[in-house]
Design a protein around this motif. Structure first.
Motif, mmCIF file in Angstrom:
data_model
loop_
_atom_site.group_PDB
_atom_site.id
_atom_site.type_symbol
_atom_site.label_atom_id
_atom_site.label_comp_id
_atom_site.label_asym_id
_atom_site.label_seq_id
_atom_site.Cartn_x
_atom_site.Cartn_y
_atom_site.Cartn_z
ATOM 1 N N UNK A 117 0.914 -0.999 -0.041
ATOM 2 C CA UNK A 117 -0.042 0.095 -0.142
ATOM 3 C C UNK A 117 0.892 1.286 -0.112
ATOM 4 N N UNK A 118 2.075 1.179 0.807
ATOM 5 C CA UNK A 118 2.977 2.270 0.835
ATOM 6 C C UNK A 118 3.356 2.699 -0.640
ATOM 7 N N UNK A 119 3.599 1.552 -1.269
ATOM 8 C CA UNK A 119 4.390 1.694 -2.644
ATOM 9 C C UNK A 119 3.398 2.152 -3.597
ATOM 10 N N UNK A 120 1.977 1.726 -3.632
ATOM 11 C CA UNK A 120 1.070 2.368 -4.335
ATOM 12 C C UNK A 120 0.695 3.524 -4.060
ATOM 13 N N UNK A 121 0.646 3.995 -2.663
ATOM 14 C CA UNK A 121 0.589 5.481 -2.397
ATOM 15 C C UNK A 121 1.451 6.373 -2.925
ATOM 16 N N UNK A 122 2.812 5.980 -2.911
ATOM 17 C CA UNK A 122 4.027 6.800 -3.309
ATOM 18 C C UNK A 122 3.921 6.841 -4.858
ATOM 19 N N UNK A 123 3.533 5.810 -5.608
ATOM 20 C CA UNK A 123 3.489 5.887 -7.236
ATOM 21 C C UNK A 123 2.232 6.451 -7.752
ATOM 22 N N UNK A 124 1.202 6.445 -7.137
ATOM 23 C CA UNK A 124 -0.042 6.632 -7.753
ATOM 24 C C UNK A 124 -0.709 8.121 -6.987
ATOM 25 N N UNK A 125 -0.357 8.304 -5.587
ATOM 26 C CA UNK A 125 -1.047 9.203 -4.978
ATOM 27 C C UNK A 125 -2.351 8.768 -4.174
ATOM 28 N N UNK A 126 -2.698 7.216 -4.307
ATOM 29 C CA UNK A 126 -3.847 6.799 -3.824
ATOM 30 C C UNK A 126 -3.770 7.268 -2.132
ATOM 31 N N UNK A 127 -5.002 7.259 -1.787
ATOM 32 C CA UNK A 127 -5.519 7.519 -0.487
ATOM 33 C C UNK A 127 -5.666 6.229 0.366
ATOM 34 N N UNK A 128 -5.135 5.901 1.657
ATOM 35 C CA UNK A 128 -5.478 4.686 2.361
ATOM 36 C C UNK A 128 -5.676 5.306 3.619
ATOM 37 N N UNK A 129 -7.052 5.534 3.933
ATOM 38 C CA UNK A 129 -7.453 6.072 5.111
ATOM 39 C C UNK A 129 -7.336 5.595 6.445
ATOM 40 N N UNK A 130 -7.586 6.277 7.481
ATOM 41 C CA UNK A 130 -7.422 5.919 8.978
ATOM 42 C C UNK A 130 -8.457 4.784 9.209
ATOM 43 N N UNK A 131 -9.632 4.937 8.696
ATOM 44 C CA UNK A 131 -10.662 4.123 8.793
ATOM 45 C C UNK A 131 -10.266 2.423 8.416
ATOM 46 N N UNK A 132 -9.721 2.687 7.296
ATOM 47 C CA UNK A 132 -9.039 1.328 6.645
ATOM 48 C C UNK A 132 -8.139 0.720 7.696
ATOM 49 N N UNK A 133 -7.180 1.585 7.880
ATOM 50 C CA UNK A 133 -6.127 1.166 8.912
ATOM 51 C C UNK A 133 -6.818 0.209 10.200
ATOM 52 N N UNK A 134 -7.502 1.058 10.704
ATOM 53 C CA UNK A 134 -8.264 0.266 11.695
ATOM 54 C C UNK A 134 -9.150 -0.895 11.612
ATOM 55 N N UNK A 135 -9.863 -1.006 10.409
ATOM 56 C CA UNK A 135 -10.379 -2.209 9.912
ATOM 57 C C UNK A 135 -9.382 -3.576 9.691
ATOM 58 N N UNK A 136 -8.124 -3.179 9.261
ATOM 59 C CA UNK A 136 -7.357 -4.205 9.120
ATOM 60 C C UNK A 136 -6.481 -4.437 10.394
ATOM 61 N N UNK A 137 -6.365 -3.764 11.277
ATOM 62 C CA UNK A 137 -5.414 -3.448 12.214
ATOM 63 C C UNK A 137 -5.069 -4.857 12.784
#
Length: 205
Positions: free
Chosen positions: A59-79
């Motif tokens: 996800x970090x690589x995707x965000x860096x390459x594309x600017x995609x957002x990964x939200x805090x609610x998602x982080x909590x969901x998969x924590x």
């Protein structure tokens, strides 16, 4: 000519590709768009997300390459690692949205990815489809009913067969269909300019 978009709603690279897809479609309103769910997390791959240890790094690589957002609610969901990505449920949702708004298949599909990756909603939960429908100006009750109908499961399986028949092995894959032939426009990641160049070489204006 039409565009065929093969993706998975639980695929991070598909999430990163969403802005490019929206840009390309907005530039080519004359082209029909077919959206196909690929079935990334089915069968033996339908397991708790902790089994995929690479998720956060990817996800970090995707965000860096594309600017995609990964939200805090998602982080909590998969924590805690227990969340299960079920691509058949997601494909049922794509089919439901496609059934209610056949001319707008790509827009709700990308909105589903935002519902998961930003808003932290499970795509097995009817509430995700209600939210996407309401935000997209669709009949939310009709979308939820379509998601829960047996026909949605049949449509999901048909999508998986369609993706396999196209020879797609990774997501997202964007194809141009002209007659009986298919030409690749993008695989994994591409900019709008790159897709436009490939379309232009095929004669699209």
């Amino acid at each position: 000519m039409k565009i065929v978009y093969v993706f998975d709603a639980y695929c991070g690279w598909s999430h990163g590709f969403s802005p490019t897809l929206r840009d390309v479609i907005s530039r080519h309103p004359e082209l029909d768009v077919e959206v196909v769910s690929g079935g990334l997390f089915t069968g033996s791959r339908r397991v708790p997300i902790r089994a995929f240890g690479y998720v956060q790094g990817a996800n970090a690589k995707i965000a860096d390459l594309t600017g995609a957002e990964f939200g805090e609610a998602y982080d909590r969901l998969i924590a805690d690692g227990s969340f299960v990505m079920d691509s058949k449920a997601a494909a049922r949702g794509v089919a439901a949205l496609r059934r209610v708004a056949p001319a707008r298949a790509a827009e709700p599909a990308t909105a589903l990815q935002r519902a998961f990756y930003v808003d932290g909603l499970s795509l097995s939960d009817p509430a995700a489809y209600r939210k996407v429908a309401e935000e997209s100006g669709l009949d939310a009750d009709a979308v939820v009913a379509a998601f829960e109908a047996p026909e949605a499961a049949e449509a999901a399986e048909a999508d998986f067969r369609r993706a396999a028949g196209l020879g797609v092995t990774g997501f997202p894959t964007l194809l141009a269909a002209d007659g009986d032939g298919y030409s690749p426009l993008a695989h994994g990641s591409a900019t709008t300019a790159e897709v436009e160049q490939r379309l232009s070489s095929l004669g699209a204006r």
